[in-house]
Design a protein around this motif. Sequence first.
Motif, PDB file in Angstrom:
ATOM      1  N   PHE A   6      -0.551   1.547 -26.419  1.00 56.47           N
ATOM      2  CA  PHE A   6      -1.563   1.778 -25.386  1.00 56.47           C
ATOM      3  C   PHE A   6      -0.940   2.143 -24.049  1.00 56.47           C
ATOM      4  N   VAL A   7       0.178   1.515 -23.715  1.00 58.15           N
ATOM      5  CA  VAL A   7       0.837   1.845 -22.447  1.00 58.15           C
ATOM      6  C   VAL A   7       1.291   3.298 -22.455  1.00 58.15           C
ATOM      7  N   VAL A  19       5.541  -1.746 -18.178  1.00 61.35           N
ATOM      8  CA  VAL A  19       5.242  -0.339 -17.877  1.00 61.35           C
ATOM      9  C   VAL A  19       6.519   0.419 -17.539  1.00 61.35           C
ATOM     10  N   GLN A  20       7.398  -0.202 -16.759  1.00 59.68           N
ATOM     11  CA  GLN A  20       8.630   0.482 -16.371  1.00 59.68           C
ATOM     12  C   GLN A  20       9.534   0.735 -17.585  1.00 59.68           C
ATOM     13  N   ASP A  21       9.543  -0.203 -18.540  1.00 57.00           N
ATOM     14  CA  ASP A  21      10.314   0.008 -19.773  1.00 57.00           C
ATOM     15  C   ASP A  21       9.814   1.243 -20.514  1.00 57.00           C
ATOM     16  N   HIS A  22       8.499   1.453 -20.500  1.00 58.07           N
ATOM     17  CA  HIS A  22       7.931   2.633 -21.148  1.00 58.07           C
ATOM     18  C   HIS A  22       8.303   3.906 -20.376  1.00 58.07           C
ATOM     19  N   VAL A  23       8.276   3.820 -19.063  1.00 56.48           N
ATOM     20  CA  VAL A  23       8.634   4.984 -18.246  1.00 56.48           C
ATOM     21  C   VAL A  23      10.097   5.360 -18.480  1.00 56.48           C
ATOM     22  N   ASP A  24      10.963   4.344 -18.578  1.00 52.30           N
ATOM     23  CA  ASP A  24      12.391   4.585 -18.759  1.00 52.30           C
ATOM     24  C   ASP A  24      12.762   4.895 -20.204  1.00 52.30           C
ATOM     25  N   GLU A  82      -7.494  10.505 -11.563  1.00 49.08           N
ATOM     26  CA  GLU A  82      -6.157   9.919 -11.650  1.00 49.08           C
ATOM     27  C   GLU A  82      -6.226   8.433 -12.004  1.00 49.08           C
ATOM     28  N   ILE A  83      -5.285   8.023 -12.832  1.00 49.24           N
ATOM     29  CA  ILE A  83      -5.131   6.609 -13.157  1.00 49.24           C
ATOM     30  C   ILE A  83      -3.862   6.119 -12.457  1.00 49.24           C
ATOM     31  N   ASP A  84      -3.987   5.112 -11.633  1.00 49.33           N
ATOM     32  CA  ASP A  84      -2.791   4.624 -10.949  1.00 49.33           C
ATOM     33  C   ASP A  84      -2.141   3.490 -11.740  1.00 49.33           C
ATOM     34  N   ARG A  85      -1.021   3.038 -11.253  1.00 53.73           N
ATOM     35  CA  ARG A  85      -0.220   2.022 -11.949  1.00 53.73           C
ATOM     36  C   ARG A  85      -1.005   0.718 -12.116  1.00 53.73           C
ATOM     37  N   THR A 136       0.678   8.792 -20.468  1.00 51.62           N
ATOM     38  CA  THR A 136       0.511  10.222 -20.760  1.00 51.62           C
ATOM     39  C   THR A 136      -0.704  10.772 -20.025  1.00 51.62           C
ATOM     40  N   LEU A 137      -1.804  10.016 -20.039  1.00 52.62           N
ATOM     41  CA  LEU A 137      -3.015  10.444 -19.321  1.00 52.62           C
ATOM     42  C   LEU A 137      -2.751  10.535 -17.823  1.00 52.62           C
ATOM     43  N   GLN A 138      -1.955   9.600 -17.306  1.00 48.60           N
ATOM     44  CA  GLN A 138      -1.616   9.625 -15.884  1.00 48.60           C
ATOM     45  C   GLN A 138      -0.769  10.852 -15.547  1.00 48.60           C
ATOM     46  N   ARG A 139       0.185  11.145 -16.402  1.00 47.87           N
ATOM     47  CA  ARG A 139       1.106  12.251 -16.146  1.00 47.87           C
ATOM     48  C   ARG A 139       0.418  13.616 -16.301  1.00 47.87           C
ATOM     49  N   ASP A 140      -0.394  13.769 -17.364  1.00 48.77           N
ATOM     50  CA  ASP A 140      -1.012  15.064 -17.648  1.00 48.77           C
ATOM     51  C   ASP A 140      -2.253  15.343 -16.807  1.00 48.77           C
ATOM     52  N   LYS A 141      -2.832  14.277 -16.248  1.00 47.01           N
ATOM     53  CA  LYS A 141      -4.062  14.419 -15.453  1.00 47.01           C
ATOM     54  C   LYS A 141      -5.125  15.220 -16.218  1.00 47.01           C
ATOM     55  N   SER A 142      -5.275  14.863 -17.504  1.00 42.78           N
ATOM     56  CA  SER A 142      -6.160  15.631 -18.384  1.00 42.78           C
ATOM     57  C   SER A 142      -7.564  15.064 -18.497  1.00 42.78           C
TER      58      SER A 142
END
Length: 491
Positions: free
Chosen positions: A261-262, A246-251, A277-280, A267-273
């Motif tokens: 999928f990650v 997950v961190q590799d995707h964030v970076d 909320e979806i946590d880590r 993106t869903l976590q960031r946009d809150k659409s």
Amino acid sequence: MEMMIMILLLSSIIFITILFLTKGRKSNTPPSPPTFPLIGNLHQLGHHPHRSLCFLSNRYGPLMLLHFGSVPVLVVSSMEAARDVLKTHDRTFASRPRSKIFQKLLYDGQDVAAAPYGEYWRQMKSVCVIHLLSNKMVRSFRDVREEEISLMMEKIRKSSSSSLPVNLSDHLANLSNDVICRVALGRKYWRETDFKELMERFTRLLGVFSVGTFVPWLAWIDRIRGLDGQLQKMKNDLDDFFERVVQDHVDGDRDQDRNDFVDVLLTLQRDKSIGFEIDRVSIKAIVLDVFVGGADTTYTLMEWTMTELLRHPECLNRLQEEVRTICKGKLSVSEEDIQDMNYLKAVIKETLRLHPPLPLMVPHESIHDVRLRNYYIPAGTQVMINAWAIGREVVTWGPDAEEFRPERHLDSSIDFRGQHYELIPFGAGRRICPAISFAFVLNEVVLANLVHQFDWRFPVESTKDQTGVAESTGIAIHRMFPLYAIASSTT
């Protein structure tokens, strides 16, 4: 003398009470085999519980109540009984039991498969169905499937040129894991020794029996035999790996043009659409579900299908004739080509009937008391649905129910997508596996290409171990021994 009379009187009262309770229980609960003190019916499970429970159900009926330690377990072994549980009383049996192993390895029920029934599960399932497993997402990964299938075919072709036996089990396992890795995680991890060892350990632990789950006051046995320590280490190692992914995707530390999928979940976590909320932890749990559920069951089904085709050359020849007729003049089979391959679909259905990847499926649990076919089922009862036994019901499939005969599906409307309870290898109702379509695109096109591009036979020196259908142990049932075959290229 008075003491003797008191003892006899007390013994009589206890005997009458037990007799009364037993009679009452028999009239209100499903039939049960005799139990042993403390362990209940655990001793009757054997190495292959789906077979042992099928044997018991032949004597005690399609609804049978067992006790695994202190836990009541309802075993469902017929199509009619399965319909009652998964359709008529679907909501009542929509939850999952808590398990020490599931809690440790599946993020304490924050995944989709093991989450208890409720709002969290509904939200996470919705995320998976709409954003990860939709037809649009399935189509978007077509080039991944084609690339990996092409690589596998080339490896098999090299083996066929030297007439060496091909380890089909190994090829199919690598293919399934490579596709799922790229789709879910963004790149191949399966060939990395540490990741492969990690997932093999994970799968093995999922199938381990936890004493403390069923006999709580004996939970210390799990600690003494080292299970608690293994689970904790597995939990830490697994979380470290998925945290790194997950961190590799964030970076943005990846060589990947396409969203996997990650990426979608982040993106869903960031946009809150999506309204919540979806946590880590939820992201890691969902991706773990997709990987474990998708790779293992896909590989298992393809392995059993090729096993049965090799054991039944007349079926293999008929399938090859269908595929080669539709794809005449083509070097490979495309995903459009398989739409008209009715015998291919019949072969896969027949394999699912005889070899469901999860013979006992994922267990259910009753949310509240319910009356099922005049039997009283209390809240908190675990439910095991024996898909393996249902696929062998003579009343449904006829006297040849034990035989591999794909033709039985050609004029039948019975399907495996949860509407027909005669064939439910992936469940039905609310808790049906949401990734059926995602997995089956790969299954069909791989099998079609295998029979289109190669002729197959068992090696001359094959033993019964290699040509038979002996089963492994665990949750997902593979062949006990790897499948070796001789491939002769047709191009």
